[in-house]
Write a protein that holds these residues in place. Structure first.
Motif, PDB file in Angstrom:
ATOM      1  N   LYS A  25      36.135  44.681   3.258  1.00  0.00           N
ATOM      2  CA  LYS A  25      37.177  44.316   4.215  1.00  0.00           C
ATOM      3  C   LYS A  25      38.553  44.719   3.716  1.00  0.00           C
ATOM      4  N   GLY A  26      38.600  45.259   2.494  1.00  0.00           N
ATOM      5  CA  GLY A  26      39.841  45.783   1.940  1.00  0.00           C
ATOM      6  C   GLY A  26      39.702  47.273   1.720  1.00  0.00           C
ATOM      7  N   GLY A  27      40.167  47.745   0.558  1.00  0.00           N
ATOM      8  CA  GLY A  27      40.057  49.155   0.250  1.00  0.00           C
ATOM      9  C   GLY A  27      38.739  49.478  -0.433  1.00  0.00           C
ATOM     10  N   LEU A  28      38.602  50.736  -0.839  1.00  0.00           N
ATOM     11  CA  LEU A  28      37.422  51.185  -1.560  1.00  0.00           C
ATOM     12  C   LEU A  28      37.392  50.554  -2.950  1.00  0.00           C
ATOM     13  N   THR A  29      36.234  50.042  -3.348  1.00  0.00           N
ATOM     14  CA  THR A  29      36.047  49.507  -4.689  1.00  0.00           C
ATOM     15  C   THR A  29      34.865  50.220  -5.339  1.00  0.00           C
ATOM     16  N   ILE A  30      35.082  50.674  -6.574  1.00  0.00           N
ATOM     17  CA  ILE A  30      34.077  51.447  -7.312  1.00  0.00           C
ATOM     18  C   ILE A  30      33.757  50.704  -8.595  1.00  0.00           C
ATOM     19  N   SER A  31      32.489  50.436  -8.827  1.00  0.00           N
ATOM     20  CA  SER A  31      32.067  49.806 -10.076  1.00  0.00           C
ATOM     21  C   SER A  31      31.014  50.701 -10.731  1.00  0.00           C
ATOM     22  N   VAL A  32      31.266  51.053 -11.989  1.00  0.00           N
ATOM     23  CA  VAL A  32      30.319  51.861 -12.754  1.00  0.00           C
ATOM     24  C   VAL A  32      29.943  51.103 -14.022  1.00  0.00           C
ATOM     25  N   THR A  33      28.654  50.980 -14.256  1.00  0.00           N
ATOM     26  CA  THR A  33      28.148  50.433 -15.517  1.00  0.00           C
ATOM     27  C   THR A  33      27.402  51.546 -16.232  1.00  0.00           C
ATOM     28  N   ILE A  34      27.740  51.774 -17.483  1.00  0.00           N
ATOM     29  CA  ILE A  34      27.148  52.867 -18.242  1.00  0.00           C
ATOM     30  C   ILE A  34      26.371  52.314 -19.431  1.00  0.00           C
ATOM     31  N   MET A  35      25.306  53.013 -19.778  1.00  0.00           N
ATOM     32  CA  MET A  35      24.474  52.626 -20.907  1.00  0.00           C
ATOM     33  C   MET A  35      24.290  53.836 -21.816  1.00  0.00           C
ATOM     34  N   GLY A  36      24.511  53.615 -23.098  1.00  0.00           N
ATOM     35  CA  GLY A  36      24.292  54.656 -24.085  1.00  0.00           C
ATOM     36  C   GLY A  36      23.451  54.102 -25.213  1.00  0.00           C
ATOM     37  N   GLU A  37      23.317  54.864 -26.268  1.00  0.00           N
ATOM     38  CA  GLU A  37      22.524  54.398 -27.402  1.00  0.00           C
ATOM     39  C   GLU A  37      23.054  55.001 -28.699  1.00  0.00           C
ATOM     40  N   GLN A  38      22.765  54.321 -29.784  1.00  0.00           N
ATOM     41  CA  GLN A  38      23.139  54.815 -31.101  1.00  0.00           C
ATOM     42  C   GLN A  38      22.392  53.996 -32.165  1.00  0.00           C
ATOM     43  N   ARG A  39      22.196  54.588 -33.332  1.00  0.00           N
ATOM     44  CA  ARG A  39      21.617  53.841 -34.442  1.00  0.00           C
ATOM     45  C   ARG A  39      22.580  52.718 -34.831  1.00  0.00           C
ATOM     46  N   PRO A  40      22.087  51.528 -35.069  1.00  0.00           N
ATOM     47  CA  PRO A  40      22.968  50.368 -35.315  1.00  0.00           C
ATOM     48  C   PRO A  40      23.997  50.605 -36.407  1.00  0.00           C
ATOM     49  N   GLU A  41      23.617  51.298 -37.475  1.00  0.00           N
ATOM     50  CA  GLU A  41      24.535  51.476 -38.600  1.00  0.00           C
ATOM     51  C   GLU A  41      25.657  52.468 -38.297  1.00  0.00           C
ATOM     52  N   LEU A  42      25.544  53.208 -37.200  1.00  0.00           N
ATOM     53  CA  LEU A  42      26.571  54.193 -36.855  1.00  0.00           C
ATOM     54  C   LEU A  42      27.546  53.702 -35.790  1.00  0.00           C
ATOM     55  N   ILE A  43      27.216  52.604 -35.128  1.00  0.00           N
ATOM     56  CA  ILE A  43      28.073  52.115 -34.044  1.00  0.00           C
ATOM     57  C   ILE A  43      29.418  51.654 -34.604  1.00  0.00           C
ATOM     58  N   LEU A  44      30.489  52.169 -34.017  1.00  0.00           N
ATOM     59  CA  LEU A  44      31.845  51.829 -34.465  1.00  0.00           C
ATOM     60  C   LEU A  44      32.403  50.680 -33.631  1.00  0.00           C
ATOM     61  N   LYS A  45      33.050  49.735 -34.290  1.00  0.00           N
ATOM     62  CA  LYS A  45      33.603  48.561 -33.621  1.00  0.00           C
ATOM     63  C   LYS A  45      35.100  48.463 -33.892  1.00  0.00           C
ATOM     64  N   ARG A  46      35.713  47.438 -33.328  1.00  0.00           N
ATOM     65  CA  ARG A  46      37.148  47.208 -33.523  1.00  0.00           C
ATOM     66  C   ARG A  46      37.434  46.398 -34.787  1.00  0.00           C
ATOM     67  N   SER A  47      36.427  45.861 -35.404  1.00  0.00           N
ATOM     68  CA  SER A  47      36.624  44.826 -36.408  1.00  0.00           C
ATOM     69  C   SER A  47      36.607  45.306 -37.860  1.00  0.00           C
ATOM     70  N   GLY A  48      36.603  46.620 -38.096  1.00  0.00           N
ATOM     71  CA  GLY A  48      36.446  47.091 -39.473  1.00  0.00           C
ATOM     72  C   GLY A  48      37.683  47.627 -40.148  1.00  0.00           C
ATOM     73  N   ALA A  49      38.842  47.577 -39.498  1.00  0.00           N
ATOM     74  CA  ALA A  49      40.064  48.134 -40.096  1.00  0.00           C
ATOM     75  C   ALA A  49      40.447  47.394 -41.374  1.00  0.00           C
ATOM     76  N   GLN A  50      40.961  48.151 -42.353  1.00  0.00           N
ATOM     77  CA  GLN A  50      41.344  47.589 -43.646  1.00  0.00           C
ATOM     78  C   GLN A  50      42.801  47.932 -43.962  1.00  0.00           C
ATOM     79  N   PRO A  51      43.562  46.996 -44.560  1.00  0.00           N
ATOM     80  CA  PRO A  51      44.933  47.323 -44.971  1.00  0.00           C
ATOM     81  C   PRO A  51      44.944  48.575 -45.840  1.00  0.00           C
ATOM     82  N   GLY A  52      45.881  49.475 -45.558  1.00  0.00           N
ATOM     83  CA  GLY A  52      45.957  50.743 -46.263  1.00  0.00           C
ATOM     84  C   GLY A  52      45.315  51.882 -45.509  1.00  0.00           C
ATOM     85  N   ASP A  53      44.463  51.577 -44.509  1.00  0.00           N
ATOM     86  CA  ASP A  53      43.868  52.625 -43.680  1.00  0.00           C
ATOM     87  C   ASP A  53      44.955  53.427 -42.971  1.00  0.00           C
TER      88      ASP A  53
END
Length: 331
Positions: A132-160
């Motif tokens: 009843k309003g404008g166009l709305t687009i929703s996309v959900t994406i799925m990928g994969e990776q080995r657990p030890e290679l997945i990069l997160k936001r929580s690993g930064a270290q002082p000096g990086d």
């Protein structure tokens, strides 16, 4: 060609399915109540979703529907890139206003199919309904990776080191120009296209993850200050950004040279760059630059991670820069 109303909901679904390759058995895509999908052995599934609402995230008058289709998937692909994941499947849901042109939907699907083919990503399902309003687009994406290679936001270290890919600010400046009435077909196209047709850094994100050189990573969707702030929040640290080291495109310099004040707020807070921001130990600089050359994408050190709990932006003259907002927010 039939109109959208004549085609109907299930006719539209069949129309969409015919445009995209389907999963290979024993997987199951469009056609049943749910999809059946299997990640590769030893890999975790990485999932992200984005909602694009007309009048909030896009204006149909800014460019062709094909570019909107490309961008709708690109913003999700960028999320996977930031985690070093391999794209596999996506789901599309559309809420379409009454009287919407089937020709516009066709253009949208053209762009969506182009982007999906470029990244070998399969449409596995979704939904359609009226709006009843404008166009709305929703996309959900799925990928994969080995657990030890997945990069997160929580690993930064002082000096990086703090790194960014590509150049910043083009998309925000492109949006400003679009809102001022500038359209494709002129000298500002490089800026407009960064807004209308962003490039997800999937290959680069994968290479960085596989190399094991990065401590934390995020894609720049809300602006460098805001998104780096998310890394710092999750990593319990701070950061210092040197504005004089930020990578800026010739197109941005040319356009900004006509302005009385350099548009630093657009560069660090404007958002929708869809570049990667990551932190890595200083000793990895040479190896990271080799990846930059291999991928053909510039990577630039723009600051460092600190022990503070703040993200500071330092102007070329050495003074602190305080923008009115760190990045885009909906509420």
């Amino acid at each position: 060609m039939k109109g959208l109303a004549e085609l109907g909901e299930f006719g539209l679904i069949d129309h969409i399915r015919a445009r995209f390759p389907q999963p290979v058995a024993p997987e199951l895509g469009i056609g049943d109540d749910a999809a059946l999908l299997s990640p590769s052995a030893g890999r975790q599934v990485v999932v992200s979703t984005d909602l694009l609402a007309e009048g909030v995230h896009f204006d149909p008058g800014f460019g062709p529907a094909r570019l909107l289709g490309r961008k709708s998937l690109a913003v999700n692909l960028s999320d996977l890139a930031s985690m070093g994941a391999i794209p596999r499947w996506f789901f599309l849901s559309l809420a379409i206003p009454a009287g919407f042109s089937l020709e516009t939907i066709e253009g949208f699907l053209d762009g969506l199919a182009e982007q999906a083919a470029e990244h070998n990503c399969i449409l596995a399902g979704g939904d359609t309904c009226g709006s009843k309003g404008g166009l709305t687009i929703s996309v959900t994406i799925m990928g994969e990776q080995r657990p030890e290679l997945i990069l997160k936001r929580s690993g930064a270290q002082p000096g990086d080191d703090v790194w960014v890919s590509g150049s910043l600010g083009d998309s925000a400046l492109g949006l400003k120009l679009l809102m001022e009435g500038v359209r494709l077909g002129g000298a500002h196209d490089p800026l407009l296209l960064r807004q209308l047709d962003p490039t997800p850094r999937c290959e680069l994100g994968l290479k960085l993850a596989e190399a094991g050189l990065v401590n934390a990573m995020i894609d720049i969707s809300d602006g460098l200050l805001a998104d780096l702030g998310h890394i710092c929040e999750q990593s319990v640290c701070g950061a210092e950004i040197l504005l004089g080291q930020l990578p800026l495109s010739p197109a941005l310099y040319t356009c900004s040279s006509k302005q009385p004040v350099f548009p630093w707020p657009l560069v660090i807070s404007g958002g929708e760059d869809y570049e990667l921001c990551f932190t890595a130990p200083r000793c990895n600089r040479e190896a990271i630059q080799k990846i930059s050359k291999t991928a053909g994408i510039p990577l630039t050190v723009v600051g460092k991670v600190t022990n503070s709990r703040q993200v500071q932006a330092i102007l070329p003259d050495g003074t602190n820069f305080q923008p009115s907002a760190s990045g885009y927010t909906h509420f």
